[in-house]
Scaffold this active site. Structure first.
Site, PDB file in Angstrom:
ATOM      1  N   GLY A 206      65.097  19.744  40.441  1.00 54.62           N
ATOM      2  CA  GLY A 206      63.807  20.346  40.798  1.00 54.62           C
ATOM      3  C   GLY A 206      63.812  20.729  42.267  1.00 54.62           C
ATOM      4  N   SER A 207      62.610  20.825  42.823  1.00 57.38           N
ATOM      5  CA  SER A 207      62.497  21.270  44.215  1.00 57.38           C
ATOM      6  C   SER A 207      62.901  20.149  45.174  1.00 57.38           C
ATOM      7  CB  SER A 207      61.052  21.691  44.500  1.00 57.38           C
ATOM      8  OG  SER A 207      60.210  20.573  44.362  1.00 57.38           O
TER       9      SER A 207
ATOM     10  N   GLU B  82      63.028  28.881  49.670  1.00 53.76           N
ATOM     11  CA  GLU B  82      63.366  29.244  48.297  1.00 53.76           C
ATOM     12  C   GLU B  82      62.181  29.925  47.629  1.00 53.76           C
ATOM     13  OE1 GLU B  82      64.149  26.010  45.497  1.00 53.76           O
ATOM     14  OE2 GLU B  82      65.875  27.139  44.771  1.00 53.76           O
TER      15      GLU B  82
ATOM     16  N   LYS C 199      61.577  13.317  30.947  1.00 52.27           N
ATOM     17  CA  LYS C 199      60.251  13.871  31.264  1.00 52.27           C
ATOM     18  C   LYS C 199      60.456  15.363  31.564  1.00 52.27           C
ATOM     19  CE  LYS C 199      56.917  14.941  34.439  1.00 52.27           C
ATOM     20  NZ  LYS C 199      56.781  16.289  33.882  1.00 52.27           N
TER      21      LYS C 199
ATOM     22  N   GLY D  23      62.042  16.239  45.056  1.00 51.20           N
ATOM     23  CA  GLY D  23      63.248  15.409  45.070  1.00 51.20           C
ATOM     24  C   GLY D  23      63.183  14.335  46.146  1.00 51.20           C
TER      25      GLY D  23
ATOM     26  N   CYS E 286      68.167  27.896  40.596  1.00 53.38           N
ATOM     27  CA  CYS E 286      68.441  27.255  41.877  1.00 53.38           C
ATOM     28  C   CYS E 286      69.654  27.884  42.546  1.00 53.38           C
ATOM     29  CB  CYS E 286      68.630  25.757  41.670  1.00 53.38           C
ATOM     30  SG  CYS E 286      69.707  25.386  40.309  1.00 53.38           S
TER      31      CYS E 286
ATOM     32  N   GLU F 185      69.610  17.292  41.909  1.00 52.26           N
ATOM     33  CA  GLU F 185      70.050  18.683  42.069  1.00 52.26           C
ATOM     34  C   GLU F 185      68.814  19.460  42.480  1.00 52.26           C
ATOM     35  OE1 GLU F 185      70.174  22.316  41.499  1.00 52.26           O
ATOM     36  OE2 GLU F 185      70.648  21.952  39.369  1.00 52.26           O
TER      37      GLU F 185
HETATM   38  P1  ADP Z   1      59.343  22.883  39.910  1.00 55.80           P
HETATM   39  O1  ADP Z   1      60.141  22.480  38.732  1.00 55.80           O
HETATM   40  O2  ADP Z   1      58.053  23.508  39.578  1.00 55.80           O
HETATM   41  O3  ADP Z   1      60.093  23.503  41.028  1.00 55.80           O
HETATM   42  P2  ADP Z   1      59.092  20.176  40.853  1.00 55.80           P
HETATM   43  O4  ADP Z   1      60.342  20.001  41.559  1.00 55.80           O
HETATM   44  O5  ADP Z   1      57.851  19.702  41.529  1.00 55.80           O
HETATM   45  O6  ADP Z   1      58.754  21.643  40.576  1.00 55.80           O
HETATM   46  O7  ADP Z   1      59.141  19.559  39.415  1.00 55.80           O
HETATM   47  C1  ADP Z   1      60.279  19.172  38.714  1.00 55.80           C
HETATM   48  C2  ADP Z   1      59.905  18.043  37.784  1.00 55.80           C
HETATM   49  O8  ADP Z   1      59.472  16.924  38.549  1.00 55.80           O
HETATM   50  C3  ADP Z   1      58.766  18.341  36.819  1.00 55.80           C
HETATM   51  O9  ADP Z   1      59.057  17.755  35.567  1.00 55.80           O
HETATM   52  C4  ADP Z   1      57.586  17.667  37.477  1.00 55.80           C
HETATM   53  O10 ADP Z   1      56.551  17.314  36.603  1.00 55.80           O
HETATM   54  C5  ADP Z   1      58.234  16.431  38.052  1.00 55.80           C
HETATM   55  N1  ADP Z   1      57.496  15.787  39.145  1.00 55.80           N
HETATM   56  C6  ADP Z   1      56.636  16.339  40.012  1.00 55.80           C
HETATM   57  N2  ADP Z   1      56.186  15.426  40.891  1.00 55.80           N
HETATM   58  C7  ADP Z   1      56.778  14.251  40.584  1.00 55.80           C
HETATM   59  C8  ADP Z   1      56.748  12.932  41.130  1.00 55.80           C
HETATM   60  N3  ADP Z   1      56.004  12.634  42.183  1.00 55.80           N
HETATM   61  N4  ADP Z   1      57.501  11.981  40.558  1.00 55.80           N
HETATM   62  C9  ADP Z   1      58.293  12.270  39.501  1.00 55.80           C
HETATM   63  N5  ADP Z   1      58.359  13.481  38.938  1.00 55.80           N
HETATM   64  C10 ADP Z   1      57.623  14.478  39.466  1.00 55.80           C
END
Ligand code: ADP
Length: 498
Positions: free
Chosen positions: A234-235, A391, A181, A239, A290, A256
């Site tokens: 991701g964030s 961050e 995804k 996470g 990151c 990560e």
């Molecule tokens: P960014 O990449 O903008 O810092 P996120 O950490 O929120 O922000 O997003 C990383 C990924 O996680 C993206 O692909 C986002 O669509 C997905 N994401 C966001 N919320 C969820 C969730 N509740 N469950 C699973 N995946 C998510």
């Protein structure tokens, strides 16, 4: 109004087919240099997730994939690496268009990415169990490493192809199947990669991509009962949410997450190198990494002199079209992030930090209407300010003075994160002490931003769980089975444990 007809329209990749979302809806993906949409991406739904996970589960359980020998499986993964090498420029162009990264960096990165497929493809038939010594008479015991099943790979927008690769290459080499995804901000390059997956000849369902938003696609993917593992970058906030959801299903995870990495300059450093190291830590990739060295800790004795040289160097940075070879700082990938960075700049000013460079939106003519932020350096920062703790994910540097090693370690570690740290010194004892004391998954001495398929990468504290890259890390995609065989001629007392 957007002229939809002029936009590139993508399809998702599920079960070896190029498909629209079940809803037939799309969303726009923006070109950050032009601050306007350039592509249409299918807006996936929980029904699409279900379809992709079922396809991946079927491909894992039966058909060609589980029947492949490890050597054949490895050859397929290496073939994907070869195709990436062949098409690396195309991948780089799409990444730049969608994400705004510099072509100068991406053209190298997409070519380098092939190494992960070659390395893990090579490792596929070197996953060895063991025959174990046994303390029980007349028994034989051995271990097998087996894949987990369906892996959900959830990707952020800052390095879509590389961060997909870090998960996809070991997951496939270990024999899993994968549902990816991508971020809703940058789905195009991952879909381009699927053309190469198809060309490499992976059986249908082994690799799938469902595009869309976190709530519609990410969350149902994590929660799907047929998903065995979630690999996320991701964030930390997202996470944590994903970790909680994965825990409900007792799923394996690697995470990560964010960082607020200290880049620490001692007065015995080679100053020219340290200036470049500070620049590369925060302005490369427009600070959207990151591992950004967003806190520059400078020893008091050289603070003013170092800052002058840093500002003078940063002033020379060329901003503009990320496709141009001469551009050094490109746009911010998406509008919400652009606004978030500007907001953090205001917060820093409100906290009393002084911008000695930049401090706002870039309005240089070469930036056009793109989402550009001036490279920004704040002095007068103390480590308790929000600008030093949170961050930002942009070209915003906080400069913090320190007295001695002890204080550098204390400030360096005084954040919730622990992804990376840089140290600039010519003193070997100091370098080794800092490498030991800094709480970070990666420590760079007299360099910054070095990563490799050969070396583990990941975070301490809120920066993550598990590691990616390196030989050991294929085990993040495997589970071990212990097999016992009796060679006894009779079954002993069945009421007593053997
Ligand atoms: P960014 O990449 O903008 O810092 P996120 O950490 O929120 O922000 O997003 C990383 C990924 O996680 C993206 O692909 C986002 O669509 C997905 N994401 C966001 N919320 C969820 C969730 N509740 N469950 C699973 N995946 C998510």
């Amino acid at each position: 109004m957007t002229a939809t007809a002029t936009l590139t329209t993508y399809k998702m990749y599920i079960d070896g087919q190029w498909v629209d979302a079940a809803s037939s809806d799309h969303f726009e993906s923006d070109d950050p240099f032009r601050a306007s949409p350039w592509a249409l991406i299918p807006r996936g739904t929980p029904a699409d997730v279900d379809r992709a996970v079922r396809a991946a589960h079927k491909a894992f359980a039966c058909g060609e994939w589980p029947k492949l020998t490890a050597s054949r499986r490895g050859a397929l993964v290496r073939r994907l690496g070869d195709l990436i090498t062949e098409h690396s420029q195309r991948l780089a162009e799409v990444e730049v268009r969608d994400n705004g990264k510099l072509y100068a960096e991406m053209s190298m990165q997409t070519a380098y990415m092939a190494q992960w497929y070659h390395y893990y493809g090579g490792l596929a038939d070197k996953i060895e169990g063991a025959v174990l010594p046994t303390d029980k008479p007349d028994t034989f015991n051995y271990t097998r490493y087996e894949p987990l099943g369906v892996v959900a790979a959830i990707i952020p927008w800052n390095s879509p192809l590389l961060l997909t690769t870090w998960k996809l290459a070991p997951a496939l080499a270990a024999g899993n199947t994968v549902v990816i995804k991508p971020s809703e901000f940058t789905s195009a390059s991952v879909l381009e990669l699927m053309k190469l997956v198809e060309q490499a000849g992976f059986p249908p369902g082994v690799v799938n991509v469902v595009t869309g938003f976190g709530a519609d696609v990410g969350a149902p993917l994590v929660e799907h009962p047929l998903v065995a593992k979630v690999a996320f970058t991701g964030s930390d906030v997202t996470g944590q949410r994903i970790y909680e959801a994965a825990a409900r299903g007792l799923k394996h995870v690697t995470m990560e997450l964010g960082g607020k990495s200290p880049n620490i300059v001692f007065d015995d450093a080679e100053i020219d190198n340290a200036v470049k190291g500070a620049i590369s830590g925060i302005f490369a990739a427009t600070g959207q990494t990151c591992i950004a060295g967003s806190r520059l800790l400078v020893q008091q004795t050289i603070h003013d002199q170092f800052l002058d040289r840093l500002v003078a160097f940063a002033k020379t940075a060329k901003m503009g079209n990320p496709m141009d070879a001469g551009t050094q700082i490109g746009p911010v990938t998406n509008k919400p992030q652009f606004e978030k960075i500007l907001n953090y700049i205001d917060i820093a000013k409100g906290e009393g930090a002084r911008a000695v460079l930049g401090g706002g939106r870039a309005t240089r003519p070469e930036c056009g209407s793109g989402w550009f932020v001036e490279p920004t350096i704040f002095e007068g920062v103390n480590n308790q300010m929000r600008i030093a703790q949170e961050e930002v994910f942009g070209p915003v540097l906080s400069v913090i003075p320190f007295k001695d090693e002890e204080e550098a370690i204390a400030i360096g570690n005084d954040v919730v994160y622990g992804l990376a740290a840089g140290v600039w010194t010519q003193n070997m004892r100091r370098a080794l002490t800092m490498a030991e004391k800094l709480q970070a998954g990666t420590v760079w001495i007299n360099t910054y931003r070095a990563v490799s398929y050969l070396s583990p990468f990941g975070g301490y504290k809120r920066s993550g769980i598990g590691r990616e890259s390196g030989q050991e890390m294929i085990k993040e995609y495997l589970q071990v089975k212990s097999v016992w065989i009796s060679t006894a001629t009779t079954v002993p007392n069945p009421f007593i444990q053997r």
